[in-house]
Each structure stands twice: as structure tokens, then as C-alpha cells.
Design a protein around this motif. Structure first.
Motif, PDB file in Angstrom:
ATOM      1  N   GLY A  28       0.831  -1.204   0.000  1.00 39.03           N
ATOM      2  CA  GLY A  28       0.000   0.000   0.000  1.00 39.03           C
ATOM      3  C   GLY A  28       0.857   1.241   0.000  1.00 39.03           C
ATOM      4  N   ASN A  29       0.474   2.232   0.781  1.00 34.49           N
ATOM      5  CA  ASN A  29       1.190   3.512   0.795  1.00 34.49           C
ATOM      6  C   ASN A  29       2.645   3.379   1.252  1.00 34.49           C
ATOM      7  N   ASN A  30       2.885   2.497   2.213  1.00 35.33           N
ATOM      8  CA  ASN A  30       4.261   2.309   2.668  1.00 35.33           C
ATOM      9  C   ASN A  30       5.146   1.807   1.531  1.00 35.33           C
ATOM     10  N   PHE A  31       4.605   0.893   0.737  1.00 38.26           N
ATOM     11  CA  PHE A  31       5.366   0.369  -0.400  1.00 38.26           C
ATOM     12  C   PHE A  31       5.638   1.492  -1.402  1.00 38.26           C
ATOM     13  N   ASN A  33       5.793   4.660  -0.805  1.00 40.64           N
ATOM     14  CA  ASN A  33       6.771   5.564  -0.207  1.00 40.64           C
ATOM     15  C   ASN A  33       8.187   5.019  -0.311  1.00 40.64           C
ATOM     16  N   ALA A  34       8.321   3.720  -0.138  1.00 42.67           N
ATOM     17  CA  ALA A  34       9.643   3.087  -0.235  1.00 42.67           C
ATOM     18  C   ALA A  34      10.199   3.218  -1.653  1.00 42.67           C
ATOM     19  N   VAL A  35       9.360   2.944  -2.645  1.00 44.19           N
ATOM     20  CA  VAL A  35       9.795   3.056  -4.042  1.00 44.19           C
ATOM     21  C   VAL A  35      10.196   4.493  -4.355  1.00 44.19           C
ATOM     22  N   ASN A  36       9.369   5.444  -3.932  1.00 48.98           N
ATOM     23  CA  ASN A  36       9.664   6.857  -4.208  1.00 48.98           C
ATOM     24  C   ASN A  36      10.942   7.318  -3.513  1.00 48.98           C
ATOM     25  N   LEU A  37      11.168   6.815  -2.318  1.00 45.17           N
ATOM     26  CA  LEU A  37      12.359   7.201  -1.568  1.00 45.17           C
ATOM     27  C   LEU A  37      13.626   6.758  -2.295  1.00 45.17           C
ATOM     28  N   VAL A  38      13.614   5.528  -2.774  1.00 40.04           N
ATOM     29  CA  VAL A  38      14.786   5.020  -3.502  1.00 40.04           C
ATOM     30  C   VAL A  38      14.924   5.739  -4.851  1.00 40.04           C
ATOM     31  N   HIS A  39      13.795   5.938  -5.512  1.00 38.55           N
ATOM     32  CA  HIS A  39      13.812   6.560  -6.835  1.00 38.55           C
ATOM     33  C   HIS A  39      14.371   7.979  -6.788  1.00 38.55           C
ATOM     34  N   LYS A  40      14.071   8.711  -5.724  1.00 39.89           N
ATOM     35  CA  LYS A  40      14.463  10.117  -5.633  1.00 39.89           C
ATOM     36  C   LYS A  40      15.822  10.330  -4.972  1.00 39.89           C
ATOM     37  N   THR A  41      16.389   9.284  -4.403  1.00 39.82           N
ATOM     38  CA  THR A  41      17.645   9.481  -3.692  1.00 39.82           C
ATOM     39  C   THR A  41      18.753   9.950  -4.626  1.00 39.82           C
ATOM     40  N   ALA A 168      12.236  -3.772  -6.794  1.00 40.89           N
ATOM     41  CA  ALA A 168      13.189  -3.613  -7.896  1.00 40.89           C
ATOM     42  C   ALA A 168      12.483  -3.418  -9.234  1.00 40.89           C
ATOM     43  N   ILE A 169      11.433  -4.181  -9.471  1.00 41.45           N
ATOM     44  CA  ILE A 169      10.730  -4.074 -10.743  1.00 41.45           C
ATOM     45  C   ILE A 169       9.987  -2.754 -10.856  1.00 41.45           C
ATOM     46  N   CYS A 170       9.390  -2.297  -9.779  1.00 47.14           N
ATOM     47  CA  CYS A 170       8.721  -0.988  -9.805  1.00 47.14           C
ATOM     48  C   CYS A 170       9.727   0.124 -10.089  1.00 47.14           C
ATOM     49  N   LEU A 171      10.908   0.034  -9.499  1.00 43.94           N
ATOM     50  CA  LEU A 171      11.944   1.030  -9.749  1.00 43.94           C
ATOM     51  C   LEU A 171      12.417   0.979 -11.193  1.00 43.94           C
ATOM     52  N   LEU A 172      12.576  -0.220 -11.712  1.00 41.36           N
ATOM     53  CA  LEU A 172      12.980  -0.396 -13.110  1.00 41.36           C
ATOM     54  C   LEU A 172      12.014   0.334 -14.040  1.00 41.36           C
ATOM     55  N   GLU A 173      10.721   0.141 -13.804  1.00 41.25           N
ATOM     56  CA  GLU A 173       9.722   0.746 -14.680  1.00 41.25           C
ATOM     57  C   GLU A 173       9.635   2.260 -14.474  1.00 41.25           C
ATOM     58  N   MET A 174       9.783   2.721 -13.245  1.00 38.47           N
ATOM     59  CA  MET A 174       9.756   4.164 -12.996  1.00 38.47           C
ATOM     60  C   MET A 174      10.905   4.873 -13.699  1.00 38.47           C
ATOM     61  N   LYS A 175      12.042   4.196 -13.814  1.00 38.00           N
ATOM     62  CA  LYS A 175      13.209   4.783 -14.458  1.00 38.00           C
ATOM     63  C   LYS A 175      13.132   4.698 -15.979  1.00 38.00           C
ATOM     64  N   GLY A 176      12.124   3.979 -16.498  1.00 35.23           N
ATOM     65  CA  GLY A 176      12.034   3.800 -17.939  1.00 35.23           C
ATOM     66  C   GLY A 176      13.169   2.942 -18.466  1.00 35.23           C
ATOM     67  N   PHE A 177      13.607   1.986 -17.671  1.00 37.21           N
ATOM     68  CA  PHE A 177      14.741   1.123 -18.016  1.00 37.21           C
ATOM     69  C   PHE A 177      14.369   0.221 -19.193  1.00 37.21           C
ATOM     70  N   LYS A 178      15.200   0.201 -20.228  1.00 33.52           N
ATOM     71  CA  LYS A 178      14.923  -0.545 -21.448  1.00 33.52           C
ATOM     72  C   LYS A 178      15.944  -1.669 -21.656  1.00 33.52           C
ATOM     73  N   GLU A 179      15.686  -2.489 -22.687  1.00 30.16           N
ATOM     74  CA  GLU A 179      16.592  -3.602 -22.976  1.00 30.16           C
ATOM     75  C   GLU A 179      18.008  -3.114 -23.275  1.00 30.16           C
ATOM     76  N   LYS A 180      18.114  -1.983 -23.974  1.00 32.64           N
ATOM     77  CA  LYS A 180      19.448  -1.482 -24.300  1.00 32.64           C
ATOM     78  C   LYS A 180      20.207  -1.089 -23.037  1.00 32.64           C
ATOM     79  N   ASP A 181      19.489  -0.589 -22.015  1.00 27.35           N
ATOM     80  CA  ASP A 181      20.119  -0.257 -20.741  1.00 27.35           C
ATOM     81  C   ASP A 181      20.555  -1.528 -20.019  1.00 27.35           C
ATOM     82  N   PHE A 182      19.681  -2.532 -20.072  1.00 30.62           N
ATOM     83  CA  PHE A 182      19.994  -3.819 -19.447  1.00 30.62           C
ATOM     84  C   PHE A 182      21.236  -4.419 -20.096  1.00 30.62           C
ATOM     85  N   ALA A 183      21.321  -4.283 -21.426  1.00 28.56           N
ATOM     86  CA  ALA A 183      22.462  -4.836 -22.154  1.00 28.56           C
ATOM     87  C   ALA A 183      23.769  -4.203 -21.699  1.00 28.56           C
TER      88      ALA A 183
END
Length: 322
Positions: A28-31, A33-41, A168-183
Motif C-alpha cells: 500500500g502507501n508504505n510500499f 513511499n519506499a519506491v519513491n524514496l529510492v527513486h528520488k535518492t 526492484a521491478i517498480c523502480l525499473l519501470e519508474m526509471k524507464g529502463f529498457k533492454e538497451k540499458d539492461f544490455a
């Protein structure tokens, strides 16, 4: 001691599956908040843990680092013996601990607060010392361990792993991480080959890529396909631009109903406006297009629409991409 191993194994799997399923109600909200905290650090995501949960923490840190979130693993016990110097005020420290109240934890947490970094807890005890010192707490408690003694971490580590993967997956998607980045982060081995290989590296060209004019007869086109040992021919107009592709599938479809097929103009029986790929496209992207379109060959064209090669599923198989 004799046991029914099949029955017991299924019970273990049921317990662990139940532990993961039980996490859904706590996202829920705690989750968020956790994603946003890591994303914005502005710093890194430093993941800490010890024992078997520490192994899960190491995996979590590795997943973050390989999907666009700078991260390192910090062993909780080693942190209070010199490794705390890895942490800065701009970092966010994610701590995985089932009990959240070990002696190491009690020494570690006040030091983190002194540094001034943010703390996220993944814990099975929301009343623990860890929970009280954390900015965000994610409850990963389980009803019981799969271990009959209730001692060996089993369901609890599975739950920790699943919640960490969700982050991790939510952060990946928030960052717009693509296959070329993964490569970029996975250049070695089969995975790196799959993600870094481009269409131009494996496409057929020259004599292996039969190109015919749209006015040519089917009989002549079939001869060129045979000579090239290909599965199709690319069809172009008088200006050399792609008009279509003629494949084995087109041949079989028309053979059933048209006795005069060899005398037909190729433009009458080709597949018009086929899907195409470009030489600089990742081969992995081309594989996805092949699968979506359910075809075995794709024309490779330049940005002006002129044939540059032919991509055949057999070549992708040889390259280990399918």
C-alpha cells in the motif's frame, strides 16, 4: 525416520507460496513511499542484512544495480566494524531482517541516524528496533516457516525475496529502463550476446539476400531463392524501395489454388508492406517482432526503405536468440 517426501515437498511449496501471496494485502502507501524514496535518492541504495536474510539482501542489491539503481551490499555486522564508511547522508539504506532486533542491529541503526541517511526496513517484526528507527517499514512477516522446527529461515526468506523483487521491478519501470540499458550492464556471456547483438551482425546480405523487382515472374524468383539458399525474396520497385516479401508460406498458399502460379508476377502474390527491421536494431527486438507477427523472415531496410539484408529465424536460432 521415514517420511512421504512427495507430500512433504508439496506442503513446503504451499507454505512458501502462501507466504508470498500474503504480502499482497500489505502492499500500500508504505510500499509506494519506499519506491519513491529510492527513486528520488541522490545517492545509492545500500542494502544490508546478515545470515540467510543477508544472502537475499545481496541478491536484491545485485538486482537493483543491474536494473539502473546504483547499489551495494553492506553486511550488517561488518558495518559496525569499519564498513559504515561506505554510507553517506545522500544514500538510502534498505535493511532486511526478520527479527529486526539483533545486537548488531541495535548498534548499527543509531549510527545510520547520525549519518543522516534514510532507512527502509523489510522486516517480519513491525514493533522491532529496526522498525522504530526506519523512515518506511514494509511488513514481510509470515505465519510460519516451512522448517518443522521453526528455526531455519524458509518462508521468511522467500517473502523477503519476493518483496524485494517487487521493489526492484517498480523502480525499473519508474526509471524507464529498457533492454538497451539492461544490455549495458550485462555485456558478458549468453545474456550479453543476446542483448548487445544487432540485426546487422546476423542478417543475410549479398548473395544470401535475394532481391527481385516487382515485375518478375514467380518461377524466376523461386530460382533466385533456391540459389541463395534462403526462405524468401525481398521485392522492390523500380526505385529500389521495398514493396513486399515473398516467402515459402506465400508459395504454399497460392500453389493450392493457382496452377499458373509460376507465370504470375511476383507483385500479385507477395506479402505487401511487410514488417521490417533496421540494421542498427537490437537482435532481441527483432526476435520480439518475429514472434508477434508469427513470421520466419523479415526484410532489413535502411532508413530510406531500401533493402539492406534479410533476417531469418534460422540465423537467430544459430545465434542462440530463440
Amino acid at each position: 525416520m521415514k517420511i512421504d517426501v512427495i507430500k512433504r515437498a508439496k506442503e513446503v511449496l504451499d507454505i512458501e507460496a502462501g507466504a508470498v501471496k500474503g504480502l499482497k494485502a500489505r502492499v500500500g502507501n508504505n510500499f509506494r513511499n519506499a519506491v519513491n524514496l529510492v527513486h528520488k535518492t541522490k545517492g545509492r541504495a545500500i542494502v544490508s542484512g546478515m545470515g540467510k536474510t543477508g544472502i537475499i539482501a545481496q541478491k536484491f542489491s545485485a538486482t537493483l544495480a543491474s536494473t539502473g539503481t546504483p547499489s551495494l551490499f553492506l553486511h550488517t555486522a561488518e558495518a559496525i566494524h569499519g564498513d559504515l564508511g561506505k554510507v553517506t547522508a545522500e544514500d538510502v539504506v534498505i535493511i532486511l531482517s526478520n527479527s529486526g532486533s539483533t545486537e548488531e542491529m541495535k548498534q548499527f541503526l543509531p549510527l545510520l541516524k547520525k549519518i543522516g541517511c534514510k532507512v527502509i526496513a523489510l522486516t517480519g517484526n513491525t514493533q522491532s528496533v529496526l522498525a522504530k528507527y526506519s523512515d518506511v517499514v514494509l511488513d514481510i512477516s509470515v505465519k510460519k516457516e516451512a522448517c518443522p522446527l521453526g528455526l531455519a529461515p524458509t518462508a521468511s526468506t522467500t517473502a523477503a525475496l519476493a518483496m524485494a523483487d517487487a521493489l526492484a521491478i517498480c523502480l525499473l519501470e519508474m526509471k524507464g529502463f529498457k533492454e538497451k540499458d539492461f544490455a549495458f550492464f550485462h555485456p558478458g556471456g549468453a545474456l550479453g550476446r543476446r542483448l548487445l547483438l544487432k540485426v546487422e551482425d546476423i542478417m543475410r546480405s549479398g548473395k544470401g539476400n535475394p532481391i527481385v523487382k516487382e515485375g518478375e515472374k514467380v518461377a524466376g524468383v523461386l530460382l533466385k531463392i533456391t540459389q541463395a539458399r534462403a526462405g524468401s525474396a525481398t521485392v522492390v520497385d523500380s526505385r529500389g524501395k521495398l514493396k513486399g516479401i515473398f516467402t515459402d508460406g506465400d508459395l504454399r498458399r497460392h500453389l493450392e489454388t493457382d496452377r499458373d502460379l509460376p507465370l504470375r508476377r511476383i507483385s500479385e502474390v507477395m506479402t505487401k508492406n511487410p514488417a521490417v527491421v533496421y540494421p542498427d536494431m537490437l537482435a532481441a527486438e527483432a526476435v520480439r517482432i518475429l514472434q508477434e507477427k508469427r513470421v520466419d523472415e523479415l526484410p532489413v531496410v535502411d532508413r530510406r526503405g531500401r533493402p539492406a539484408g534479410l533476417l531469418d529465424v534460422q540465423d537467430l536460432l544459430k545465434a542462440g536468440l530463440v
